[in-house]
Design a protein around this motif. Structure first.
Motif, mmCIF file in Angstrom:
data_model
loop_
_atom_site.group_PDB
_atom_site.id
_atom_site.type_symbol
_atom_site.label_atom_id
_atom_site.label_comp_id
_atom_site.label_asym_id
_atom_site.label_seq_id
_atom_site.Cartn_x
_atom_site.Cartn_y
_atom_site.Cartn_z
ATOM 1 N N ILE A 132 0.834 -1.203 0.000
ATOM 2 C CA ILE A 132 0.000 0.000 0.000
ATOM 3 C C ILE A 132 0.872 1.258 0.000
ATOM 4 O O ILE A 132 0.631 2.204 -0.751
ATOM 5 N N LEU A 133 1.899 1.256 0.863
ATOM 6 C CA LEU A 133 2.805 2.411 0.915
ATOM 7 C C LEU A 133 3.535 2.590 -0.416
ATOM 8 O O LEU A 133 3.743 3.719 -0.868
ATOM 9 N N GLY A 134 3.911 1.457 -1.039
ATOM 10 C CA GLY A 134 4.577 1.526 -2.336
ATOM 11 C C GLY A 134 3.706 2.175 -3.392
ATOM 12 O O GLY A 134 4.172 3.000 -4.183
ATOM 13 N N LEU A 135 2.409 1.798 -3.407
ATOM 14 C CA LEU A 135 1.484 2.391 -4.374
ATOM 15 C C LEU A 135 1.289 3.881 -4.109
ATOM 16 O O LEU A 135 1.239 4.690 -5.038
ATOM 17 N N ILE A 136 1.156 4.244 -2.829
ATOM 18 C CA ILE A 136 0.961 5.653 -2.470
ATOM 19 C C ILE A 136 2.183 6.480 -2.870
ATOM 20 O O ILE A 136 2.060 7.574 -3.434
ATOM 21 N N VAL A 137 3.376 5.929 -2.576
ATOM 22 C CA VAL A 137 4.614 6.644 -2.928
ATOM 23 C C VAL A 137 4.741 6.779 -4.446
ATOM 24 O O VAL A 137 5.098 7.844 -4.960
ATOM 25 N N GLY A 152 2.379 9.358 -5.633
ATOM 26 C CA GLY A 152 2.881 10.672 -5.236
ATOM 27 C C GLY A 152 4.012 11.145 -6.128
ATOM 28 O O GLY A 152 4.085 12.324 -6.506
ATOM 29 N N ILE A 153 4.897 10.201 -6.513
ATOM 30 C CA ILE A 153 6.013 10.544 -7.405
ATOM 31 C C ILE A 153 5.494 10.974 -8.767
ATOM 32 O O ILE A 153 5.940 11.971 -9.341
ATOM 33 N N PHE A 154 4.524 10.212 -9.299
ATOM 34 C CA PHE A 154 3.940 10.572 -10.592
ATOM 35 C C PHE A 154 3.299 11.955 -10.536
ATOM 36 O O PHE A 154 3.444 12.763 -11.453
ATOM 37 N N MET A 155 2.563 12.232 -9.448
ATOM 38 C CA MET A 155 1.896 13.528 -9.319
ATOM 39 C C MET A 155 2.913 14.658 -9.214
ATOM 40 O O MET A 155 2.738 15.724 -9.810
ATOM 41 N N ASN A 198 -2.259 -2.576 -9.395
ATOM 42 C CA ASN A 198 -1.028 -1.840 -9.699
ATOM 43 C C ASN A 198 -1.101 -1.187 -11.067
ATOM 44 O O ASN A 198 -0.659 -0.048 -11.246
ATOM 45 N N ALA A 199 -1.681 -1.925 -12.044
ATOM 46 C CA ALA A 199 -1.806 -1.370 -13.397
ATOM 47 C C ALA A 199 -2.661 -0.119 -13.392
ATOM 48 O O ALA A 199 -2.324 0.884 -14.029
ATOM 49 N N ALA A 200 -3.787 -0.174 -12.665
ATOM 50 C CA ALA A 200 -4.687 0.982 -12.610
ATOM 51 C C ALA A 200 -3.989 2.188 -11.986
ATOM 52 O O ALA A 200 -4.099 3.316 -12.490
ATOM 53 N N VAL A 201 -3.232 1.944 -10.897
ATOM 54 C CA VAL A 201 -2.534 3.041 -10.218
ATOM 55 C C VAL A 201 -1.452 3.629 -11.126
ATOM 56 O O VAL A 201 -1.321 4.849 -11.261
ATOM 57 N N TYR A 202 -0.676 2.754 -11.771
ATOM 58 C CA TYR A 202 0.396 3.229 -12.651
ATOM 59 C C TYR A 202 -0.159 4.002 -13.844
ATOM 60 O O TYR A 202 0.380 5.043 -14.245
ATOM 61 N N MET A 203 -1.248 3.501 -14.443
ATOM 62 C CA MET A 203 -1.825 4.176 -15.607
ATOM 63 C C MET A 203 -2.406 5.531 -15.212
ATOM 64 O O MET A 203 -2.255 6.515 -15.924
#
Length: 450
Positions: free
Chosen positions: A20-25, A28-31, A258-263
Motif C-alpha cells: 500500500i505504501l509503495g502504491l501511495i509513494v 505521489g512521485i507521478f503527481m 497496480n496497473a490501474a494506479v500506474y496508468m
C-alpha cells in the motif's frame, strides 16, 4: 467456499502495508513529476510567447538603427545593450541576461558592398534538458534580422514586399494525412506527435507489470517452499487446482490494481503537455483540423471497446507471467535465487519493449518480425498501434496466440503442482555444487584421519 477462503488467504498475504505504501509513494512521485513537467512547459510556453530581443548594436549606423526600428514596429520588444570585447560569458553575467545578439562593426558596410554580413550570438546553457534550453529570443532575433536584410535586398532588385513574399513563399501547403481509406486535413507530424506520447503509456505499464507480477508470485511460492508451508497447503483437503487458481487470481487482482494506479499516475504525469506545446507548423502550412478532430476523422480514436480489448490482452499477458512464475518459483529453494530466475522473463520483456520505443514491429524484416512476434508479450506492446491503424486481424491473432501460450504454460504448471515433484524439484545448481564440494572435502579428511 474453500476456494474463496484460499483466495482471501492469498490476498491477505499479498496486500500488506509495504504494498500500500509503495502504491501511495509511486502515485505521489507521478503527481510530483506531473506538476514539475507542467510548470516547466508553462515556463517554456511563457518564454516563447513573451519574448524580448536582446541586441547590442556595435555598428551603430543609420541602417542598423532603421532595421531595429522596423523590427520594433512589427510588435517585437527590443532591449539594447552596450557591449565590447569577445568575452561573452562576462557580457551575459555583467548584464544579468541569458542571451544576446551582437551586430558587429562593419555590418552595414558588408551588406552594402554585397558581402554576407556577420552577427554574433551568445546564449547561456544551464542544463542538458531540451525544454530548459528553449531560447526563442535568440532564434527570433536572428530570423527577424535575416528577414529585414532579405527584404532590403529584394527592394534593391526592384521587388516590393508582396513580390518578395511571393518569391520566398511561392506556395501554401495544405497538408493531408491518409490512414487506410480515410483522410484528414492535418499534418502527419501533428498526428505522430500526439499519439507518440499516448503510446508511451502501455509499453511502460506492461513492462513494469511483467516484472512486478513475476517477482511477486515467484517469491511467494519460493517462500512457501522454504518455510514448508507449501507442503502443508497442498496436503489440505482441497484440490491443488483450487490452490493454484487462488494464487493466480490473487496475484492477477493485485497486478491489475497496480496497473490501474500506474496508468492513472502516468496520465497525471503526461497531463495536457501536448496541448501546451506551441504548434510550429509555420505560417505557410494550412491546417483545417485540430489533432483530436483529425484522429476521430481518420478512425484512430480509441473507443471503450478498444480499451476493453487492450485490457483483455494485458490480462492474458499477466496470466502468462503468473503461470511461468509458478513453475520458476517451484524450482528454487531460496528466495534470493528468484532474482536470477526472473531473468528469462525480464529479457523476453525487454526485447519487445525496446523495439516498441523506436520502431513498428510490422516494419521489421520478415524473419526478425516473426521472431519478435513469437514472444507473447510483443502483442501487448503493439496492441494500441495495431488497433489505431486498423490491423485488427493481427491484433486478434496475437490475442489467440497469447491464449494458446497461456494454456500450455498453465498445463505444465498444473502437472508440476499435481505431482509430488513440487516438493523435491530444484535448479539451485550452485547449492548442489557447494554440497558436492563439502562432501568431497569431508571424504578427504576422513581418509587423511584414517
Amino acid at each position: 467456499m474453500k476456494f474463496i477462503n484460499l483466495l482471501k488467504k492469498e490476498l491477505s498475504e499479498l496486500i500488506n502495508l509495504q504494498m500500500i505504501l509503495g502504491l501511495i509513494v509511486s502515485l505521489g512521485i507521478f503527481m510530483a513529476l506531473g506538476g514539475i513537467m507542467n510548470v516547466t512547459i508553462d515556463e517554456a510556453v511563457e518564454k516563447t510567447s513573451n519574448v524580448t530581443l536582446r541586441i547590442s548594436d556595435r555598428d551603430d549606423t543609420e541602417f542598423t538603427k532603421a532595421m531595429l526600428e522596423a523590427i520594433k514596429k512589427d510588435g517585437n520588444k527590443i532591449e539594447l545593450f552596450t557591449t565590447s570585447g569577445d568575452d561573452y560569458a562576462d557580457i551575459l553575467s555583467s548584464n544579468s541576461i541569458n542571451d544576446i545578439v551582437v551586430i558587429p562593426k562593419g555590418f552595414t558596410e558588408d551588406f552594402n558592398s554585397g558581402k554576407r554580413p556577420q552577427i554574433m550570438t551568445a546564449s547561456r546553457m544551464t542544463s542538458a534538458a531540451t525544454i530548459s534550453n528553449i531560447n526563442a529570443g535568440l532564434s527570433n532575433s536572428v530570423t527577424l534580422i535575416e528577414k529585414y536584410l532579405s527584404e532590403k535586398k529584394a527592394e534593391t532588385g526592384g521587388l516590393d514586399s508582396k513580390q518578395y513574399d511571393l518569391v520566398k513563399n511561392p506556395i501554401i501547403i495544405a497538408e493531408n494525412t491518409v490512414v487506410d481509406d480515410k483522410s484528414a486535413a492535418v499534418s502527419s507530424d501533428k498526428i505522430v506527435g500526439k499519439i507518440s506520447i499516448q503510446n508511451m503509456m502501455l509499453p511502460l505499464i506492461v513492462f513494469v507489470l511483467i516484472i512486478l507480477t513475476s517477482q511477486m508470485l515467484m517469491s511467494t511460492v519460493a517462500n512457501e517452499k522454504t518455510d514448508k508451508t507449501l507442503e502443508t497447503l497442498l496436503s489440505a483437503p482441497v484440490s491443488r487446482g483450487s490452490v493454484i487458481g487462488a494464487k493466480m487470481l490473487a496475484a492477477g487482482l493485485i497486478a491489475l490494481i497496480n496497473a490501474a494506479v500506474y496508468m492513472f499516475g502516468f496520465k497525471i504525469f503526461v497531463g495536457d503537455a501536448t496541448s501546451k506545446i506551441t504548434d510550429s507548423a509555420g505560417e505557410y502550412v494550412k491546417s483545417n483540423l485540430s489533432v483530436d478532430e483529425a484522429l476521430k476523422q481518420l478512425g484512430m480514436e480509441l473507443t471503450g471497446m478498444d480499451y476493453f480489448l487492450v485490457g483483455l490482452q494485458l490480462f492474458f499477458t499477466i496470466m502468462i507471467c503468473l503461470s511461468v512464475s509458478l513453475i520458476l518459483g517451484a524450482l528454487v529453494n531460496d528466495t534470493k535465487n528468484t532474482q536470477s530466475m526472473i531473468m528469462p522473463i525480464m529479457m523476453l520483456a525487454v526485447i519487445p519493449y525496446m523495439i516498441s520505443m523506436v520502431a513498428d514491429v510490422n516494419s521489421l524484416p520478415t524473419v526478425f518480425k516473426y521472431i519478435v512476434y513469437a514472444i507473447p508479450f510483443t502483442h501487448t506492446f503493439s496492441a494500441i498501434p495495431n488497433i489505431m491503424f486498423g490491423n485488427r486481424t493481427l491484433f486478434f491473432l496475437g490475442l489467440g496466440y497469447q491464449i494458446i501460450v497461456f494454456a500450455i504454460c498453465m498445463f505444465f504448471a498444473l502437472r508440476l503442482f499435481m505431482s509430488d515433484k513440487i516438493f523435491t524439484i530444484s535448479l539451485n545448481f550452485g547449492q548442489k555444487t557447494k554440497y558436492k564440494m563439502k562432501k568431497r572435502k569431508a571424504s578427504k579428511e576422513n581418509k587423511t584421519n584414517s
